[in-house]
Design an enzyme around this catalytic site. Structure first.
Site, short mmCIF file in Angstrom:
data_model
loop_
_atom_site.label_atom_id
_atom_site.label_comp_id
_atom_site.label_asym_id
_atom_site.label_seq_id
_atom_site.Cartn_x
_atom_site.Cartn_y
_atom_site.Cartn_z
N CYS A 1494 0.82 -1.21 0.00
CA CYS A 1494 0.00 0.00 0.00
C CYS A 1494 0.85 1.26 0.00
O CYS A 1494 0.41 2.31 -0.44
CB CYS A 1494 -0.92 0.01 1.21
SG CYS A 1494 -2.13 -1.33 1.19
N ALA A 1495 2.06 1.16 0.52
CA ALA A 1495 2.95 2.32 0.58
C ALA A 1495 4.16 2.16 -0.33
O ALA A 1495 5.06 3.00 -0.30
CB ALA A 1495 3.40 2.54 2.02
#
Length: 1527
Positions: A1494-1495
């Site tokens: 997600c990052a």
């Protein structure tokens, strides 16, 4: 107390200061475990654990907090109980505070004081805001300050200072009380003594809190030096806290006491060399503030310069700096250098000694002009980077002044005279890039700044240096382009440059000025009555009045780069230009240098210009004769001969200038030749089909002429030269205005007209009045209404017509009957004409799309105006969209608004709109007596009138406060239809375009020819075989000049569009001038891919994302980026089963295809969610669509074998891309279950593709370019089949060559019989034993009785036609329509037509080439234990460079969730790929890397060797796929 009170020892951590794990010093605890330490506890905790950051964790924490907030507000009972609880707690805390205060006031022994301080710290940590009164805080302050000065017990010092820190948080007035009781000197004393490290660190934390509210007191108490004196003793995280204190002080520093912060400059300059980004950012901010305060003191600036600030700043702003700063800080450092150069002679000399011109050159060369040239002050008061660069450059050159005899030269001039090599080097570095900036079409202020630097450079250079500098630059052509700007400041600088050049180098520039049109431009300034068409006339007398709106927002260019006037506001600064300055200087130049018989405009025409005029006249005359006599072959030969001559002249390099090309009439003549005299798209003709065929033939003939390899006269001719000449001509003749709304701030409004809804932008105040003499309409009853400015006038007509028509609004039957009669009476002809003329124009989009791209607005506006038209797209709508167009005139505005809010994705036509293309206009609108175009928005109509006065328009705030009186009257339907349907430019008047229209048409024709080059090559080979020049088509060499598609991009127009889309009111296409939509619809090739992506988001999604608007330096395809800021798009999570991905996708689209929601995927029995799993979901769905046996795609057996060999069994791997499998038209969807499943899957695929595009997800679908052409609405021919099925395409072209050979032989002989010897590669057609079934698909019958009909020489042409139709039309049309219908349920497929096939693939699927070694270091972030020079990072970069394509895909899939990078590569990856150190146990080499998709976060252990790292990384990326769990 083993760790307590120890003196600082010279111990060094295992890692350098910039690589150590950061310590957390948020001393105020948030849980009970964070209470203040007891006397026996350690004052400083060791932070040896890994500092990990998890965006998902923080997000969940916020969600929990939000959830708690929602639950606490759920009912009155819960609110009451919470208030009672907090009231009880506050009362109890207050009692405890009083008790502690009373005890501390008494003299107890040290152990008791420690216990009291511990209790106080705990109370302050958990008390509510109302627990500690100001009186109580004031009472505690002297006691705590006294204890902080305790010399014998360090624990008392520590806890008292910690209590001071907590006190600042507990009561906002505490810093003031503490300052009054001398807390700051006490804290500074402890810092300067630095006996105990933990005490010093707590002092820093306390000073940070106090400095926020009391910066001046901290400054006067010497806090800056106290904080900085021993800063090297602390860890990086503590150093950041110390610098935060200095930043707080510098932001509110007192200019009257500069010595208090000047002594800190040496330390700050030294800190600029550190590698920690946050630390350097803070230091730079401090120095920027300090220089701003001492800017008017040359001595202090010299002192600062002696500390090396200039050297450090140049290093930081350089493109090779190892510390990447934010744009704001970077811009501030450039401004710092500008102030230093302006006020310090030492800094001025140092900048030149450090080769500042080379640094600025590199910066401007890498700085994307089309994405960052804001020259207007931002809302926060900071200027953009390029503006500060221009300030710096202007300060590096002395001001130009009138030289007086005996006048002493300034220090700057003296330095330049004593160093004669400085200015030539400065010019060589910067003159080309400055010329490029001005030529790119930047706005007025940037243009003025660049020209100011150029003028100074020309003025101070010697004649010899100037001649050497300008010999390779077409400077005269550049100046001619500058004269096209209407602003007097810019024209005056151009005149001053011309004056200087004619004084220094008259023999060099006299002829070139005449050739490039500079002479004619100056003549136009002094002789308004004799203006040539290329140059505008300036109205000197009215210039000041016209620019009144400009002064409301902009600083006058006279002051924009004047450092001495920086404090003046735009309102106080008057323009320095006198009334007749421009005219007087132009007259002086003309009378001094040009007023001779040989250079007068009437006689000073160059030979090449006269020759081109003669050729264009000859071509025009021949074309006129050819229209009268269409059968004369001699005329065609003569026309071809003239074209050869024109092409030969144009092919001569540097022989013809842009001015000569425009003025010669050659462009107009070529346009007339290609269009057969009907180049204005939209003209009515009686035989549009014949005209279309003639135009097609002319374009093909012209293409063969350009690409001919057999014509000896054109062997060296390059299409590229002609394209570049036309691009230069377009940049010269276009005058599209850039209109910015800096005076207007976005605010919520309510638009009564036409749909009654809230908007995020201001509305226009309009008063509708009936036209005088109009008796068939009623007066509009309401007085002044708020009108949505960004909706077209035909939407306003839909609102107004029921209210002013004398037809009973409640009688819907009468209304429908009237509408039907109007539609059938006058609309059929224009509709037909529009469609036919669209073919002639070879428009990329249909007329319907031209209307739609203007109508697409944000939010509900897209719903209102994206309704299907009476085209193929309307047939794709489900259910029948035509049944949804019943007009309910009785519906109230509130009901309309409620209807809109029910389903945000339903495309239902609103009242007043007909869903048919044939709908007629019923009202004509007038503003100040001028008729308005119903296809424009109200905002565009108002701007159109203003553009007639000035070029760089900046609408003032009065535009939104003024009341506009719009008159209306009824119109005859035929009149309204002809108003807009009979013009090629529904949004822009053709006559206003002038020469630009001819250049645009010719460029579009050349762009089309360039796209047809492969087809033309194929046709040329076919003709060669037919004429007997070769027996093998593949061996016949045909050479075509290769012109890149990027050559058709006009940088000036791209920059203008970029500027326009950065306008605050560019919340929709209707909020921009009409030329933006017009050019994008008809000439999209003029714009760069990045600009198209932004425009697509604006048109399709309603507004640009915040990420795009705030991108500073590089925007590369963020439209297809990883994670977008979708504004108000609601996020929805969807649970997916990995075993039934396709079924889950179908269910997802069934629920959410119509909704504007941001979908996120979570897999069953897995904990991961967010961006990574969502991207992997789209990748898995793409792979499912590529399975063999689905009946979706053409399946070549050879390719299937290759797929097995590639270890991808069961998946289709086609080297030419995926193309729909043909299904017989005789199969119906209802009767054939397999075919009905195919249609369903194509519809689902369209939904998936559109949803991925809407949400900014990257797809892994290798569609063929031929399929993209079908999606874009283009037709395929026999020449395209080779890109679908190479073997079949080759065979069909050979068959086609046989047919052409047959025709050729027949034309040579009058015999009717066939040539029996005509064969295909020595084989008769009959011997091939071909039947009329589709090759590769024996069940697909091309004719009704295929068994009884075999292919022979007589019917082979029919056979070719049937195969082409089955492969590209009838056999796949329903599949393509199903794909489009699915796409239309999410986004309007018409918006894609601005892209080419290659661009569409890049938009949907990202980059083919994933990365190269050069971009890895530029776009990867290293943090939490790693820097760019860390050994594991160096090894990782080397390993990544060694990856092959499959390993790159696996790595991306592992780290991001998708096997492809978005368009733009790593630069547009959002969030940025981040590499952090993973702390492991004893066996580091045994651990594996982990990720947070997600990052885009890779946690990499510090492996001992590169080989071990590569082994572990490859194992992780191959075995770590297929699930998401916590790492």
């Amino acid at each position: 107390m083993e760790n307590r009170g120890q003196k600082r020892t010279e111990t060094v951590d295992g890692l350098p200061a910039d690589k150590r794990a950061c310590s957390s010093f948020e001393f105020r605890p948030s849980t009970s475990n964070s209470s203040a330490q007891t006397p026996m506890s350690s004052a400083r905790e060791a932070h040896d654990t890994e500092m990990e950051t998890s965006s998902s964790t923080s997000g969940s924490t916020r969600s929990e907090i939000d959830g708690e907030k929602e639950s606490t507000n759920g009912s009155c009972d819960s609110d009451s109980s919470l208030r009672d609880y907090y009231r009880h707690q506050s009362t109890g805390d207050h009692t405890k505070f009083k008790k502690v205060l009373s005890s501390l006031s008494e003299e107890f022994e040290e152990s008791t004081q420690l216990a009291l301080l511990t209790e106080l710290c705990e109370l302050l940590s958990f008390c509510s805001d109302s627990s500690l009164s100001s009186l109580m805080a004031d009472s505690f302050s002297p006691l705590l300050v006294k204890l902080a000065r305790h010399e014998s017990n360090p624990d008392i010092m520590l806890l008292s200072i910690r209590a001071i820190t907590y006190l600042c948080d507990a009561n906002p007035r505490s810093p003031g009380f503490l300052v009054r009781h001398d807390a700051v000197p006490a804290l500074c004393q402890r810092l300067m003594a630095i006996d105990y490290l933990d005490v010093a660190e707590q002092c820093l934390q306390a000073l940070k809190k106090i400095s926020r509210e009391q910066p001046l007191a901290c400054l006067q108490s010497g806090a800056i030096m106290a904080v900085l004196s021993y800063i090297d003793f602390f860890s990086t995280s503590v150093q950041r806290i110390a610098l935060s204190t200095v930043v707080n002080i510098c932001k509110k520093q007192n200019a009257e006491s500069p010595s208090l912060f000047m002594e800190a400059v040496p330390i700050l300059c030294n800190l600029l060399q550190y590698e920690d980004k946050q630390l350097v950012e803070s230091v730079a901010t401090c120095l920027i503030r300090i220089v701003e305060q001492v800017y008017h003191s040359p001595d202090m600036l010299d002192e600062i310069c002696r500390n090396g600030l200039v050297q450090h700043a140049i290093h930081l702003i350089g493109i090779n700096s190892r510390t990447t700063l934010s744009q704001l800080t970077n811009t501030g450092l450039i401004g710092l250098l500008a102030k230093m150069a302006a006020g310090s002679t030492i800094a001025f000399q140092t900048l030149f000694e450090l080769n500042i011109s080379s640094t600025v050159k590199d910066m401007l060369s890498s700085y994307d002009l089309s994405h960052g040239t804001h020259s207007i002050p931002m809302l926060d008061g900071h200027y953009s980077q390029i503006h500060e660069v221009l300030k710096l450059l202007n300060e590096l050159l002395p001001a130009v002044s009138i030289e007086l005899v005996g006048e002493v030269k300034s220090d700057k001039e003296a330095f330049l005279l004593s160093h004669p090599d400085v200015l030539p080097k400065f010019g060589v570095d910067l003159l080309p890039i400055l010329i490029r900036v001005v030529s790119s079409g930047v706005n007025l202020t940037v243009c003025y700044g660049c020209l100011s630097v150029i003028y100074k450079l020309v003025h101070f250079c010697t004649s010899d240096a100037l001649q050497s500098l300008l010999q390779n630059a077409n400077f005269s052509s550049f100046l001619a382009g500058v004269f096209l700007r209407k602003d007097h400041h810019v024209v005056l600088l151009a005149l001053q440059i011309v004056d200087t050049l004619m004084l220094k180098l008259p023999h060099v520039f006299l002829n070139s000025f005449m050739k490039e049109g500079v002479l004619f431009a100056i003549f136009a300034l002094i002789s308004p009555g004799k203006v040539l068409k290329l140059f505008p006339v300036l109205d000197v007398e009215t210039n000041g009045a016209q620019k009144s709106a400009f002064r409301e927002v902009y600083r006058c260019p006279c002051y924009a780069f004047d450092m001495g006037q920086s404090s003046k506001s735009p309102e106080n600064g008057c323009c320095k230009l006198q009334k007749d300055t421009v005219h007087n200087l132009a007259t002086h130049i003309w009378t001094t240098f040009f007023e001779t018989e040989s250079v007068k405009p009437e006689k000073g025409v160059s030979n090449i210009l006269q020759k081109l005029r003669n050729l264009s006249s000859a071509l025009t005359a021949l074309l006129s004769k050819s229209l009268e006599d269409t059968t004369c072959s001699q005329l065609e030969e003569e026309i071809c001969g003239v074209l050869h001559q024109i092409m030969s002249e144009l092919n001569e390099k540097d022989s013809i200038s842009t001015f000569e090309l425009v003025e010669s009439g050659v462009i107009k003549a070529l346009v007339n030749y290609l269009s057969d005299g009907m180049h204005h798209v939209g003209q009515e003709t009686n035989d549009t089909t014949n005209q279309y065929n003639t135009t097609e033939k002319k374009i093909e003939e012209f293409g063969r002429l350009l690409f001919s390899c057999t014509d000896p006269t054109l062997e060296k001719f390059s299409l590229l030269i002609l394209v570049r000449r036309l691009q230069s001509a377009l940049s010269s003749v276009e005058n599209f205005p850039v209109i910015l709304n800096q005076a207007c701030k976005l605010r919520n409004s309510y638009a009564t007209v036409p749909y009654g809804r809230c908007t995020s932008y201001p509305c226009l105040k309009v008063q509708f009045e009936r036209e005088k003499g109009e008796i068939s309409l009623r007066d509009y009853s309401e007085d002044i209404v708020n009108v949505d400015p960004f909706l077209p006038l035909d939407a306003i007509e839909g609102y107004l017509w029921p209210r002013v028509s004398k037809i009973d609004p409640n009688n819907s039957t009468l209304w429908s009957k009237d509408l039907k009669e109007n539609n059938t009476s006058c609309s059929q002809s224009p509709a037909y004409s529009s469609d036919s003329v669209g073919k002639i124009a070879d428009a990329i989009v249909s007329k319907e799309m031209v209307v739609d791209v203007h109508k697409q607005q944000d939010g509900t506006q897209e719903i209102l105006l994206s309704s299907p038209r009476d085209t193929a797209s309307s047939k794709r709508e489900i259910p029948d969209s035509a049944k949804l167009t019943v007009v309910h005139t009785g519906t109230s505005e509130q009901e309309e608004e409620n209807t809109l809010q029910k389903d945000d994705a339903m495309k239902i036509e609103q009242p007043g709109h007909s869903n048919s293309e044939d709908s007629s206009q019923k009202l004509l609108f007038y503003l100040e007596g001028k008729q308005l175009d119903c296809k424009l928005t109200m905002y565009q109509s108002i701007l159109e009138q203003q553009t007639e006065l000035e070029h760089d328009i900046i609408p003032s705030s009065s535009l939104w406060t003024r009341i506009y009186k719009i008159t209306y009257k009824r119109t005859s339907f035929c009149q309204s239809s002809s108003l807009n349907s009979q013009t090629a430019f529904p949004e822009v008047d053709v006559e206003k375009l002038g020469s630009a229209h001819d250049v645009l048409f010719l460029l579009r024709s050349l762009e089309r020819i360039n796209r047809m080059k492969l087809h033309l090559m194929s046709r040329e080979r076919t003709h060669a075989c037919a004429e007997g020049r070769t027996d093998d088509m593949d061996k016949f060499d045909v050479t075509f000049s290769d012109v890149s598609q990027s050559e058709f991009v006009n940088s000036k127009l791209s920059e203008k569009l970029e500027q326009q889309m950065r306008d605050p009111l560019a919340v929709s296409v209707g909020g921009m001038p009409a030329w933006c939509s017009h050019l994008m619809a008809w000439y999209p090739f003029l714009f760069a891919f990045e600009a198209k992506c932004k425009y697509f988001h604006l048109a399709a999604l309603g507004r640009l994302s915040a990420q795009i608007l705030s991108s500073s330096q590089t925007y590369v395809g963020s439209s297809s980026g990883r994670q977008q800021n979708h504004g108000n798009f609601q996020r929805k999570k969807f649970l997916v089963n990995r075993n039934t991905v396709l079924e889950s996708a179908a269910h997802m689209m069934e629920l959410h295809a119509h909704q504007k929601v941001l979908l996120e995927v979570e897999y069953t029995e897995e904990v991961g969610t967010g961006l990574g799993p969502t991207l992997e979901f789209y990748t898995l769905v793409c792979h499912e669509f590529q399975r063999n046996g689905l009946g979706l795609w053409r399946e070549d057996p050879v390719n299937c074998i290759n797929a097995v060999e590639a270890e991808n069994p069961g998946f289709l791997m086609s080297p030419v891309g995926l193309f729909p499998r043909p299904w017989s038209p005789s199969l119906s969807i209802e009767s054939s279950t397999p075919f009905s499943e195919v249609i369903k899957k194509f519809r689902l695929l369209g939904q998936i593709v559109a949803k991925a595009l809407q949400d900014g997800r990257v797809l892994d679908l290798p569609f063929s370019h031929a399929f993209y052409k079908l999606v874009l609405g283009k037709e395929l021919t026999v020449h395209d089949i080779r890109s679908i099925d190479p073997s079949l395409g080759k065979a069909l072209l050979e068959f086609q060559a046989t047919v052409e050979r047959k025709r050729y032989l027949k034309s040579l002989s009058e015999e009717e019989s066939q040539d029996p010897g005509l064969c295909l590669q020595s084989t008769k057609i009959e011997d091939l034993c071909l039947d009329f079934t589709l090759p590769g698909y024996p069940d697909y019958d091309l004719v009704l009785a295929p068994d009884s009909k075999m292919v022979n020489l007589g019917n082979i042409e029919e056979y070719i036609t049937l195969i082409v139709d089955a492969t590209t039309k009838s056999g796949i049309s329903r599949q393509v329509e199903a794909f489009k219908s699915g796409f239309d349920q999410v986004l309007n497929v018409q918006h894609l037509k601005i892209f080419t096939e290659e661009e569409l693939e890049r938009l949907l699927c990202g980059e083919h080439v994933l990365w190269n070694s050069d971009e890895l270091l530029d776009h990867i972030k290293f943090d939490h234990g790693y820097t760019i020079s860390s050994p594991p990072v160096v090894n990782l970069i080397e390993v990544m460079r060694e990856f092959d394509s499959e390993q790159q895909r696996a790595f991306l899939q592992f780290v991001t969730g998708a096997p492809r990078l978005p368009s733009g590569g790593f630069a547009s990856l959002n969030p940025k790929l981040t590499i952090v150190r993973k702390h492991c146990g004893k066996w580091i080499d045994a651990d594996l890397p982990s990720v947070m998709t997600c990052a885009n976060y890779l946690k990499l252990p510090p492996y001992s060797t590169k080989e071990i790292m590569k082994e572990k990384l490859l194992y992780a990326i191959t075995e770590g796929q297929g699930s998401f769990h916590l790492s």
